[in-house]
Design a protein around this motif. Structure first.
Motif, PDB file in Angstrom:
ATOM      1  N   UNK A  32      31.450  67.746 -19.696  1.00 17.97           N
ATOM      2  CA  UNK A  32      31.680  66.537 -20.481  1.00 17.97           C
ATOM      3  C   UNK A  32      30.514  65.558 -20.468  1.00 17.97           C
ATOM      4  N   UNK A  33      29.503  65.822 -19.642  1.00 18.03           N
ATOM      5  CA  UNK A  33      28.362  64.903 -19.556  1.00 18.03           C
ATOM      6  C   UNK A  33      27.092  65.746 -19.603  1.00 18.03           C
ATOM      7  N   UNK A  34      26.187  65.395 -20.493  1.00 18.65           N
ATOM      8  CA  UNK A  34      25.084  66.273 -20.868  1.00 18.65           C
ATOM      9  C   UNK A  34      24.193  66.691 -19.703  1.00 18.65           C
ATOM     10  N   UNK A  35      23.851  65.768 -18.808  1.00 20.94           N
ATOM     11  CA  UNK A  35      22.930  66.087 -17.707  1.00 20.94           C
ATOM     12  C   UNK A  35      23.564  65.741 -16.366  1.00 20.94           C
ATOM     13  N   UNK A  36      24.824  66.156 -16.218  1.00 23.26           N
ATOM     14  CA  UNK A  36      25.548  65.898 -14.982  1.00 23.26           C
ATOM     15  C   UNK A  36      25.922  67.216 -14.316  1.00 23.26           C
ATOM     16  N   UNK A  37      25.961  67.178 -12.975  1.00 22.79           N
ATOM     17  CA  UNK A  37      26.177  68.398 -12.201  1.00 22.79           C
ATOM     18  C   UNK A  37      27.050  68.094 -10.991  1.00 22.79           C
ATOM     19  N   UNK A  38      27.815  69.096 -10.584  1.00 22.09           N
ATOM     20  CA  UNK A  38      28.585  69.024  -9.350  1.00 22.09           C
ATOM     21  C   UNK A  38      28.002  70.013  -8.359  1.00 22.09           C
ATOM     22  N   UNK A  39      27.772  69.531  -7.142  1.00 28.04           N
ATOM     23  CA  UNK A  39      27.280  70.375  -6.062  1.00 28.04           C
ATOM     24  C   UNK A  39      28.460  70.815  -5.206  1.00 28.04           C
ATOM     25  N   UNK A  47      29.082  66.708  -4.061  1.00 27.84           N
ATOM     26  CA  UNK A  47      28.491  65.591  -4.793  1.00 27.84           C
ATOM     27  C   UNK A  47      28.612  65.826  -6.287  1.00 27.84           C
ATOM     28  N   UNK A  48      28.585  64.735  -7.039  1.00 24.52           N
ATOM     29  CA  UNK A  48      28.458  64.791  -8.494  1.00 24.52           C
ATOM     30  C   UNK A  48      27.340  63.833  -8.871  1.00 24.52           C
ATOM     31  N   UNK A  53      22.865  58.759 -16.064  1.00 29.41           N
ATOM     32  CA  UNK A  53      23.521  57.525 -15.631  1.00 29.41           C
ATOM     33  C   UNK A  53      23.832  57.616 -14.144  1.00 29.41           C
ATOM     34  N   UNK A  54      22.858  57.293 -13.284  1.00 28.25           N
ATOM     35  CA  UNK A  54      23.085  57.392 -11.838  1.00 28.25           C
ATOM     36  C   UNK A  54      24.156  56.440 -11.314  1.00 28.25           C
ATOM     37  N   UNK A  55      24.562  55.456 -12.119  1.00 28.37           N
ATOM     38  CA  UNK A  55      25.612  54.545 -11.663  1.00 28.37           C
ATOM     39  C   UNK A  55      27.001  55.110 -11.909  1.00 28.37           C
ATOM     40  N   UNK A  56      27.097  56.267 -12.557  1.00 24.74           N
ATOM     41  CA  UNK A  56      28.398  56.896 -12.778  1.00 24.74           C
ATOM     42  C   UNK A  56      28.793  57.659 -11.518  1.00 24.74           C
ATOM     43  N   UNK A  57      29.919  57.288 -10.942  1.00 22.28           N
ATOM     44  CA  UNK A  57      30.423  57.926  -9.724  1.00 22.28           C
ATOM     45  C   UNK A  57      31.730  58.626 -10.058  1.00 22.28           C
ATOM     46  N   UNK A  58      31.707  59.941 -10.026  1.00 24.37           N
ATOM     47  CA  UNK A  58      32.861  60.731 -10.441  1.00 24.37           C
ATOM     48  C   UNK A  58      33.889  60.890  -9.328  1.00 24.37           C
ATOM     49  N   UNK A  59      33.401  61.151  -8.099  1.00 26.47           N
ATOM     50  CA  UNK A  59      34.316  61.402  -6.996  1.00 26.47           C
ATOM     51  C   UNK A  59      34.985  60.104  -6.564  1.00 26.47           C
ATOM     52  N   UNK A  92      22.412  57.285  -3.008  1.00 24.62           N
ATOM     53  CA  UNK A  92      21.041  56.762  -2.986  1.00 24.62           C
ATOM     54  C   UNK A  92      20.558  56.506  -4.414  1.00 24.62           C
ATOM     55  N   UNK A  93      20.883  57.402  -5.333  1.00 21.73           N
ATOM     56  CA  UNK A  93      20.530  57.188  -6.743  1.00 21.73           C
ATOM     57  C   UNK A  93      21.248  55.953  -7.286  1.00 21.73           C
ATOM     58  N   UNK A  94      22.509  55.788  -6.874  1.00 17.70           N
ATOM     59  CA  UNK A  94      23.303  54.643  -7.334  1.00 17.70           C
ATOM     60  C   UNK A  94      22.644  53.328  -6.902  1.00 17.70           C
ATOM     61  N   UNK A  95      22.248  53.248  -5.644  1.00 17.08           N
ATOM     62  CA  UNK A  95      21.601  52.032  -5.152  1.00 17.08           C
ATOM     63  C   UNK A  95      20.287  51.792  -5.880  1.00 17.08           C
ATOM     64  N   UNK A  96      19.496  52.850  -6.065  1.00 16.00           N
ATOM     65  CA  UNK A  96      18.202  52.696  -6.740  1.00 16.00           C
ATOM     66  C   UNK A  96      18.373  52.166  -8.159  1.00 16.00           C
ATOM     67  N   UNK A  97      19.439  52.601  -8.841  1.00 17.09           N
ATOM     68  CA  UNK A  97      19.676  52.167 -10.217  1.00 17.09           C
ATOM     69  C   UNK A  97      20.279  50.773 -10.291  1.00 17.09           C
ATOM     70  N   UNK A  98      21.183  50.456  -9.373  1.00 18.79           N
ATOM     71  CA  UNK A  98      21.893  49.172  -9.434  1.00 18.79           C
ATOM     72  C   UNK A  98      21.174  48.056  -8.684  1.00 18.79           C
ATOM     73  N   UNK A  99      20.315  48.432  -7.751  1.00 16.53           N
ATOM     74  CA  UNK A  99      19.562  47.445  -6.965  1.00 16.53           C
ATOM     75  C   UNK A  99      18.100  47.882  -6.879  1.00 16.53           C
TER      76      UNK A  99
END
Length: 288
Positions: A32-39, A47-48, A53-59, A92-99
């Motif tokens: 459902x998301x073009x460049x998104x992956x689940x590990x 992880x997802x 959009x590194x601020x998108x948190x799926x879990x 870590x990606x979330x923090x880098x994008x939001x802060x």
């Protein structure tokens, strides 16, 4: 021109599978998301990541940890963050994008997993994220005294948190690395009868003045296995805002704190290095 939707079969074919130190890693494309992956590691979701959009948190539990990071300081203020357990570096990606301009250290023991994630899901080269391949407690020991605004623990080996990351002595090392008034946040997985979770709360209460717990009500009632986010600090926690955010999530969470949270421990004893055991293994049905 609108991009056509990729078929499920095509997206499944994009999976990347290779052995890592902790088992077999599988990166599965999000349909459902073009460049998104689940590990996944040995079938257990870790992880997802959405590279667009590194601020998108799926879990669910990562979204709750995202709330914690949002409330750790005024919006946009850079933070010093230590992540124990890397996975795909989602938070870590979330923090880098939001802060922006935050400085972060990620400690991930699985060196081959780090190589896989760096290759397939590369970090923003402008982000101040240092990744260290080491045991979480060993890596934490290399963090300078009083460096971190936040220490986040999300460490699993074979879907279980290693015993040496559950003790009061481990939390002593967390406190050493934190700035005065810094925040500790941990992802704790448990199921009925919740003995592990109760012990972790008791252990944190022996080291920090203020605690809060965010979890699905069904997990807190011991009805199913799941994740709980445990917060600890020596300063008052933003309980009211955390409660509001958790209640508005797609899967609403409940926040416990104060006397009610301490009563929840049921007299559990704090965990020491001598008494520590790994967190319980989740039942197979959790990942079905």
């Amino acid at each position: 021109m609108a991009r056509s939707r990729t078929s499920r079969r095509e997206r499944d074919a994009e999976a990347v599978v290779e052995p890592v130190d902790g088992g077999q890693a599988r990166l599965v494309a999000d349909r459902d998301r073009a460049r998104a992956w689940t590990l996944l590691i040995d079938g257990a979701p870790q992880s997802h990541v959405d590279l667009d959009d590194p601020t998108y948190l799926s879990f669910e539990y990562q979204r709750r940890l995202g709330h914690v990071l949002d409330l750790a300081a005024p919006p946009g203020k850079p933070l010093h963050v230590v992540h124990l357990g890397g996975g795909a570096f989602t938070l870590a990606r979330y923090v880098a994008a939001s802060r922006p301009r935050s400085t972060q250290q990620v400690v991930e023991r699985d060196a081959r997993l780090v190589q896989l994630v760096r290759r397939e899901l590369p970090l923003d080269p402008g982000a101040r994220i240092r990744v260290r391949s080491a045991d979480a407690r060993e890596g934490l020991g290399k963090v300078p005294d009083g460096w971190a605004d936040v220490v986040m623990a999300d460490v699993f080996s074979g879907a279980r948190t290693p015993a040496h990351l559950t003790s009061g002595e481990f939390l002593d090392e967390v406190r050493r690395a934190l700035k005065p008034g810094g925040l500790y946040a941990a992802n704790v997985a448990d199921g009925p009868p919740l003995a592990h979770l109760r012990g972790q709360i008791a252990t944190a209460a022996a080291r920090f003045r203020e605690l809060a717990l965010v979890a699905d009500p069904a997990v807190l009632r011991g009805r199913r296995f799941g994740n709980a986010v445990l917060l600890a600090c020596d300063l008052p926690l933003p309980v009211a805002e955390l409660t509001r955010r958790a209640a508005s999530d797609p899967h609403p969470g409940r926040v416990e704190h104060g006397r009610q949270l301490l009563d929840f421990t049921g007299g559990a004893a704090p965990v020491t290095d001598a008494s520590a055991v790994a967190s319980p293994a989740p039942p197979p049905s959790v990942f079905e």
